[in-house]
Write an enzyme that holds these catalytic residues in place. Structure first.
Site, PDB file in Angstrom:
ATOM      1  N   PHE A 174       5.651   1.605  -4.782  1.00 28.09           N
ATOM      2  CA  PHE A 174       5.660   2.939  -4.183  1.00 28.09           C
ATOM      3  C   PHE A 174       6.892   3.086  -3.306  1.00 28.09           C
ATOM      4  O   PHE A 174       7.132   2.270  -2.404  1.00 28.09           O
ATOM      5  CB  PHE A 174       4.391   3.146  -3.333  1.00 28.09           C
ATOM      6  CG  PHE A 174       4.343   4.485  -2.661  1.00 28.09           C
ATOM      7  CD1 PHE A 174       4.039   5.622  -3.396  1.00 28.09           C
ATOM      8  CD2 PHE A 174       4.608   4.621  -1.309  1.00 28.09           C
ATOM      9  CE1 PHE A 174       3.994   6.881  -2.782  1.00 28.09           C
ATOM     10  CE2 PHE A 174       4.563   5.865  -0.688  1.00 28.09           C
ATOM     11  CZ  PHE A 174       4.254   6.993  -1.432  1.00 28.09           C
ATOM     12  N   GLY A 175       7.683   4.134  -3.548  1.00 25.00           N
ATOM     13  CA  GLY A 175       8.869   4.424  -2.739  1.00 25.00           C
ATOM     14  C   GLY A 175       8.643   5.679  -1.916  1.00 25.00           C
ATOM     15  O   GLY A 175       8.171   6.694  -2.437  1.00 25.00           O
ATOM     16  N   TYR A 176       8.994   5.612  -0.617  1.00 20.88           N
ATOM     17  CA  TYR A 176       8.807   6.778   0.266  1.00 20.88           C
ATOM     18  C   TYR A 176      10.109   7.201   0.933  1.00 20.88           C
ATOM     19  O   TYR A 176      10.146   8.207   1.632  1.00 20.88           O
ATOM     20  CB  TYR A 176       7.750   6.457   1.349  1.00 20.88           C
ATOM     21  CG  TYR A 176       8.094   5.239   2.163  1.00 20.88           C
ATOM     22  CD1 TYR A 176       7.700   3.963   1.748  1.00 20.88           C
ATOM     23  CD2 TYR A 176       8.854   5.343   3.315  1.00 20.88           C
ATOM     24  CE1 TYR A 176       8.049   2.834   2.484  1.00 20.88           C
ATOM     25  CE2 TYR A 176       9.203   4.216   4.056  1.00 20.88           C
ATOM     26  CZ  TYR A 176       8.788   2.972   3.625  1.00 20.88           C
ATOM     27  OH  TYR A 176       9.149   1.848   4.346  1.00 20.88           O
ATOM     28  N   GLY A 177      11.174   6.407   0.768  1.00 22.88           N
ATOM     29  CA  GLY A 177      12.460   6.715   1.404  1.00 22.88           C
ATOM     30  C   GLY A 177      13.534   6.762   0.334  1.00 22.88           C
ATOM     31  O   GLY A 177      13.427   7.519  -0.646  1.00 22.88           O
ATOM     32  N   SER A 178      14.546   5.905   0.494  1.00 19.28           N
ATOM     33  CA  SER A 178      15.640   5.918  -0.493  1.00 19.28           C
ATOM     34  C   SER A 178      15.150   5.566  -1.894  1.00 19.28           C
ATOM     35  O   SER A 178      15.767   5.958  -2.889  1.00 19.28           O
ATOM     36  CB  SER A 178      16.755   4.961  -0.075  1.00 19.28           C
ATOM     37  OG  SER A 178      16.318   3.624  -0.167  1.00 19.28           O
TER      38      SER A 178
ATOM     39  N   GLU B 152      15.840  -4.310   0.124  1.00 19.39           N
ATOM     40  CA  GLU B 152      14.959  -3.978   1.261  1.00 19.39           C
ATOM     41  C   GLU B 152      14.867  -5.135   2.267  1.00 19.39           C
ATOM     42  O   GLU B 152      13.884  -5.239   3.001  1.00 19.39           O
ATOM     43  CB  GLU B 152      13.561  -3.611   0.740  1.00 19.39           C
ATOM     44  CG  GLU B 152      13.539  -2.478  -0.273  1.00 19.39           C
ATOM     45  CD  GLU B 152      14.042  -1.146   0.276  1.00 19.39           C
ATOM     46  OE1 GLU B 152      13.847  -0.862   1.471  1.00 19.39           O
ATOM     47  OE2 GLU B 152      14.666  -0.389  -0.502  1.00 19.39           O
TER      48      GLU B 152
HETATM   49  C1  SIN Z   1      11.335   3.028   0.471  1.00 18.50           C
HETATM   50  O1  SIN Z   1      12.161   3.864   0.084  1.00 18.50           O
HETATM   51  O2  SIN Z   1      10.194   2.990  -0.054  1.00 18.50           O
HETATM   52  C2  SIN Z   1      11.645   2.011   1.507  1.00 18.50           C
HETATM   53  C3  SIN Z   1      12.609   2.425   2.549  1.00 18.50           C
HETATM   54  C4  SIN Z   1      13.981   2.728   2.025  1.00 18.50           C
HETATM   55  O3  SIN Z   1      14.552   1.918   1.286  1.00 18.50           O
HETATM   56  O4  SIN Z   1      14.515   3.788   2.357  1.00 18.50           O
END
Ligand code: SIN
Length: 187
Positions: A24-28, A99
């Protein structure tokens, strides 16, 4: 806890016995997919909210002048929408490196946005005890910090603007992200 989490993630949570894993990705990870995946679907997780409270030494800042990127904070009743990717366990070699600045992998239920059902997935969370953690500040101070930060992956402001656009493209609201975007656009 050291901010370099590569070996910690590999020791705590070996994944090689699995055929595939939902990430699951929530940012980049929503807007920058520099890895192969078998499938991608919009999803959300409950009990967590996005905050620009993590320092970035390696992507949007430097060890001397860290940028501010997202982590997840536990919050009762919260919902965080993002993108889920089905990947092979081998992909985590790349993801753990990407990460590595304070993020640990945890398993959590992912709920699909466009269909019923859920699956166990992996999410990277940078908790308050990692050395790169910055913690809360006002929206204006967070935006000012982001506006002056820059790292090997580019300007810190790009991280916010691309994420906000990606969330709008998915018809998803995030008050914290949109508030930081508004403050940033004023500068
Ligand atoms: C994410 O995107 O899920 C982790 C945080 C990031 O790499 O911005």
């Amino acid at each position: 806890m050291s901010h370099n989490t590569i070996s910690l993630n590999q020791q705590r949570q070996p994944l090689d016995h699995l055929d595939s894993v939902w990430l699951f990705g929530y940012g980049s990870l929503i807007y920058k997919t520099d890895f192969d995946y078998l499938a991608a679907k919009p999803a959300c997780i409950y009990g967590w909210e996005r905050r620009f409270w993590q320092g970035s030494h390696d992507h949007r800042g430097t060890p001397e002048a860290p940028g501010r990127v997202l982590t997840l904070i536990e919050a009762v009743g919260a919902r965080c929408a993002g993108m889920a990717y089905q990947v092979t366990p081998a992909t985590f070699k790349h993801l753990d490196h990407r990460e590595k600045n304070g993020y640990l992998r945890i398993f959590t239920p992912l709920h699909w946005l466009n269909e019923t059902g859920e699956v166990q997935g992996v999410v990277y969370v940078a908790s308050a005890d990692n050395e790169a953690y910055l913690g809360p500040d006002t929206d204006a101070a967070i935006a000012a910090h982001i506006a002056r930060s820059h790292g090997p992956s580019g300007p810190n402001s790009e991280y916010v603007l691309q994420l906000a656009q990606a969330l709008r493209d998915m018809n998803q609201q995030d008050e914290h992200v949109f508030a930081i975007e508004r403050e940033l656009l004023k500068l």
